[in-house]
Enzyme design. Structure first.
Site, PDB file in Angstrom:
ATOM      1  N   VAL A  85       4.105  96.069  39.143  1.00 26.36           N
ATOM      2  CA  VAL A  85       5.034  97.201  39.004  1.00 26.36           C
ATOM      3  C   VAL A  85       4.376  98.475  38.488  1.00 26.36           C
ATOM      4  CG1 VAL A  85       7.112  95.784  38.723  1.00 26.36           C
ATOM      5  CG2 VAL A  85       5.827  96.508  36.681  1.00 26.36           C
ATOM      6  N   LYS A 144       0.842  99.859  30.139  1.00 25.53           N
ATOM      7  CA  LYS A 144       1.008 100.375  31.508  1.00 25.53           C
ATOM      8  C   LYS A 144       2.179  99.689  32.201  1.00 25.53           C
ATOM      9  CE  LYS A 144      -3.756 101.519  32.763  1.00 25.53           C
ATOM     10  NZ  LYS A 144      -4.900 101.060  33.569  1.00 25.53           N
ATOM     11  N   ASN A 166       8.067 103.701  37.743  1.00 27.59           N
ATOM     12  CA  ASN A 166       8.151 103.320  39.159  1.00 27.59           C
ATOM     13  C   ASN A 166       9.516 102.753  39.519  1.00 27.59           C
ATOM     14  OD1 ASN A 166       5.561 104.139  39.930  1.00 27.59           O
ATOM     15  ND2 ASN A 166       4.648 102.250  39.144  1.00 27.59           N
ATOM     16  N   TYR A 196       3.262  96.562  22.991  1.00 28.77           N
ATOM     17  CA  TYR A 196       4.543  96.021  23.484  1.00 28.77           C
ATOM     18  C   TYR A 196       5.704  96.836  22.908  1.00 28.77           C
ATOM     19  CZ  TYR A 196       8.104  92.378  24.412  1.00 28.77           C
ATOM     20  OH  TYR A 196       9.215  91.675  24.836  1.00 28.77           O
TER      21      TYR A 196
HETATM   22  P1  NAD Z   1       7.523  85.968  30.898  1.00 32.29           P
HETATM   23  O1  NAD Z   1       6.141  86.316  30.474  1.00 32.29           O
HETATM   24  O2  NAD Z   1       7.824  84.543  31.197  1.00 32.29           O
HETATM   25  O3  NAD Z   1       7.951  86.821  32.173  1.00 32.29           O
HETATM   26  C1  NAD Z   1       7.440  88.087  32.474  1.00 32.29           C
HETATM   27  C2  NAD Z   1       7.185  88.159  33.965  1.00 32.29           C
HETATM   28  O4  NAD Z   1       6.710  89.462  34.308  1.00 32.29           O
HETATM   29  C3  NAD Z   1       6.108  87.164  34.412  1.00 32.29           C
HETATM   30  O5  NAD Z   1       6.540  86.478  35.565  1.00 32.29           O
HETATM   31  C4  NAD Z   1       4.911  88.059  34.711  1.00 32.29           C
HETATM   32  O6  NAD Z   1       4.031  87.504  35.671  1.00 32.29           O
HETATM   33  C5  NAD Z   1       5.596  89.333  35.183  1.00 32.29           C
HETATM   34  N1  NAD Z   1       4.767  90.524  35.047  1.00 32.29           N
HETATM   35  C6  NAD Z   1       4.029  90.918  33.969  1.00 32.29           C
HETATM   36  N2  NAD Z   1       3.407  92.083  34.241  1.00 32.29           N
HETATM   37  C7  NAD Z   1       3.773  92.435  35.515  1.00 32.29           C
HETATM   38  C8  NAD Z   1       3.460  93.532  36.359  1.00 32.29           C
HETATM   39  N3  NAD Z   1       2.646  94.516  35.953  1.00 32.29           N
HETATM   40  N4  NAD Z   1       3.996  93.561  37.595  1.00 32.29           N
HETATM   41  C9  NAD Z   1       4.813  92.573  38.029  1.00 32.29           C
HETATM   42  N5  NAD Z   1       5.149  91.515  37.282  1.00 32.29           N
HETATM   43  C10 NAD Z   1       4.638  91.454  36.030  1.00 32.29           C
HETATM   44  O7  NAD Z   1       8.496  86.517  29.767  1.00 32.29           O
HETATM   45  P2  NAD Z   1      10.080  86.410  29.618  1.00 32.29           P
HETATM   46  O8  NAD Z   1      10.353  85.769  28.330  1.00 32.29           O
HETATM   47  O9  NAD Z   1      10.697  85.867  30.837  1.00 32.29           O
HETATM   48  O10 NAD Z   1      10.466  87.950  29.458  1.00 32.29           O
HETATM   49  C11 NAD Z   1      11.047  88.697  30.517  1.00 32.29           C
HETATM   50  C12 NAD Z   1      11.407  90.090  30.026  1.00 32.29           C
HETATM   51  O11 NAD Z   1      12.344  89.994  28.962  1.00 32.29           O
HETATM   52  C13 NAD Z   1      10.210  90.878  29.493  1.00 32.29           C
HETATM   53  O12 NAD Z   1      10.346  92.221  29.891  1.00 32.29           O
HETATM   54  C14 NAD Z   1      10.348  90.764  27.995  1.00 32.29           C
HETATM   55  O13 NAD Z   1       9.798  91.868  27.336  1.00 32.29           O
HETATM   56  C15 NAD Z   1      11.867  90.695  27.836  1.00 32.29           C
HETATM   57  N6  NAD Z   1      12.221  90.008  26.577  1.00 32.29           N
HETATM   58  C16 NAD Z   1      12.123  88.638  26.493  1.00 32.29           C
HETATM   59  C17 NAD Z   1      12.434  88.019  25.283  1.00 32.29           C
HETATM   60  C18 NAD Z   1      12.373  86.515  25.126  1.00 32.29           C
HETATM   61  O14 NAD Z   1      12.578  86.039  24.013  1.00 32.29           O
HETATM   62  N7  NAD Z   1      12.136  85.726  26.133  1.00 32.29           N
HETATM   63  C19 NAD Z   1      12.829  88.794  24.183  1.00 32.29           C
HETATM   64  C20 NAD Z   1      12.881  90.168  24.310  1.00 32.29           C
HETATM   65  C21 NAD Z   1      12.597  90.771  25.517  1.00 32.29           C
END
Ligand code: NAD
Ligand code: UDP
Length: 320
Positions: free
Chosen positions: A64, A96, A104, A150
């Site tokens: 992304v 980034k 984007n 982050y």
């Molecule tokens: P995760 O790491 O399992 O999932 C993140 C996904 O994003 C992965 O599939 C990864 O491959 C993909 N990704 C990373 N960089 C990328 C890029 N540049 N382009 C395309 N894909 C990319 O984490 P998650 O727990 O599923 O978290 C998902 C979202 O929710 C994140 O944005 C995270 O910040 C947010 N979030 C999660 C939690 C939690 O407790 N799980 C808490 C707060 C926020």
């Protein structure tokens, strides 16, 4: 623009990750067409392989931080590593992903006049002096610390979302997600729930950072996904930010004891140094979500842990 009578097309960035894969599943069950975009940095194809035969599901490898040209009606922007171990591994890429990724996806939403939801985080509150955290608290983040890639990345993404709304009239939704756990967390991703469960199932020591007196509030994944879908479906006037999480607060020590109890493990506790800028306490005030979305988490920690332990027990090699 959507052709009248056609199904809703929904883009999920980070759709092959932990939360993203559950969201894709839920949207397909609701009857939507789903485009899952992921660069597989922390997510895996295995997380969505059961969806691949579904004609309404499409998987696309894409980062992304580069522009994306597709046609959709709604965007859930979840792409970003979420575990501290993962997001600190390549901190420049983390910033980034949050910032360029938001630009984007907002640009895409602007061209398509699509509704867009940002997966923000309780980390925008940093190490908070206000407890529990309400959405009007501006937070206490160290801008130059190891978590800043982050925390500040996500804060900047929120800024971009609100500026795109003010400047371009975009329909935006911002969810501040608190610690969420459940099946499909990566066993090696370093977050506390997955670490403790894997360690307990292997009868290895549970690694407590610091004294274990720091607190977190853990939300089961199904509850969280329900909150995200309700937020996307809410009135256009409601942008958030809105906290989504379970307000039951536990010390990390209590979590360790509970995991040992539920798994029946012989593991002992092992204390390690506390990582830099690790927040001392965290608990969401969820009144806004309750009032506007009629949402609250319903899965108690012990029940959610049982589902998650069952998932991991079927997937990891146990040591005797
Ligand atoms: P995760 O790491 O399992 O999932 C993140 C996904 O994003 C992965 O599939 C990864 O491959 C993909 N990704 C990373 N960089 C990328 C890029 N540049 N382009 C395309 N894909 C990319 O984490 P998650 O727990 O599923 O978290 C998902 C979202 O929710 C994140 O944005 C995270 O910040 C947010 N979030 C999660 C939690 C939690 O407790 N799980 C808490 C707060 C926020
Ligand atoms: N933690 C721990 N042992 C571990 C992993 C994490 O004691 O093996 C602690 C960590 O220091 C933090 C809390 O558990 O205080 C939650 O950590 P996690 O990485 O899950 O998420 P955070 O809320 O810190 O982003």
């Amino acid at each position: 623009m959507r052709i009248p009578g056609s199904r809703k097309r929904v883009l999920v960035t980070g759709g092959a990750g932990f939360l993203g894969s559950h969201l894709c599943e839920r949207l397909l069950a609701d009857g939507d067409d789903v485009l899952c975009v992921d660069n597989f940095y922390t997510g895996t194809k295995e997380n969505v392989e059961h969806l691949i035969g579904n004609r309404r599901f499409e998987l696309m490898r894409h980062d992304v931080t580069f522009p994306l040209y597709v046609e959709v009606d709604e965007i859930y922007n979840l792409a970003c590593p979420a575990s501290p171990v993962h997001y600190q591994h390549d901190p420049v890429q983390t910033t980034k992903t949050s910032v360029h990724g938001a630009i984007n996806m907002l640009g895409l939403a602007k061209r398509l006049k699509a509704k867009i939801l940002q997966a923000s985080t309780s980390e925008v509150y940093g190490d908070p002096e206000v407890h529990p955290q309400r959405e009007d608290y501006w937070g206490r983040v160290n801008p130059i610390g190891v978590r800043a890639c982050y925390d500040e990345g996500k804060r900047c993404a929120e800024t971009l979302f609100f500026d795109y709304r003010r400047q371009h009239g975009l329909r935006i939704k911002v969810a501040r997600i608190f610690n969420t756990y459940g099946p499909r967390m990566h066993p090696g991703d370093g977050r506390v729930v997955s670490n403790f469960i894997v360690q307990a199932l292997r009868n290895q020591p549970l690694t407590l950072y610091g004294s274990g007196a720091q607190t977190r509030s853990f939300c089961y994944v199904d509850d969280l996904i329900e909150g995200l879908v309700r937020l996307m479906g809410s009135n256009d006037d409601f942008t958030g930010p809105v906290n989504l999480g379970n307000p039951d607060e536990f010390t990390i020590r209590e979590l360790a004891d509970m995991v040992i109890d539920v798994t029946g493990s012989r593991s002992k506790l092992e204390f390690h140094a506390l990582p830099g800028d690790d927040p001392l306490q965290r608990k969401p005030d969820v009144e806004l979500a309750r009032a506007i979305l009629g949402w609250q988490s319903t899965t108690p920690l012990d029940a959610g842990l049982r589902f998650t332990i069952e998932y991991f027990a079927n997937r990891i090699d146990r040591a005797s």
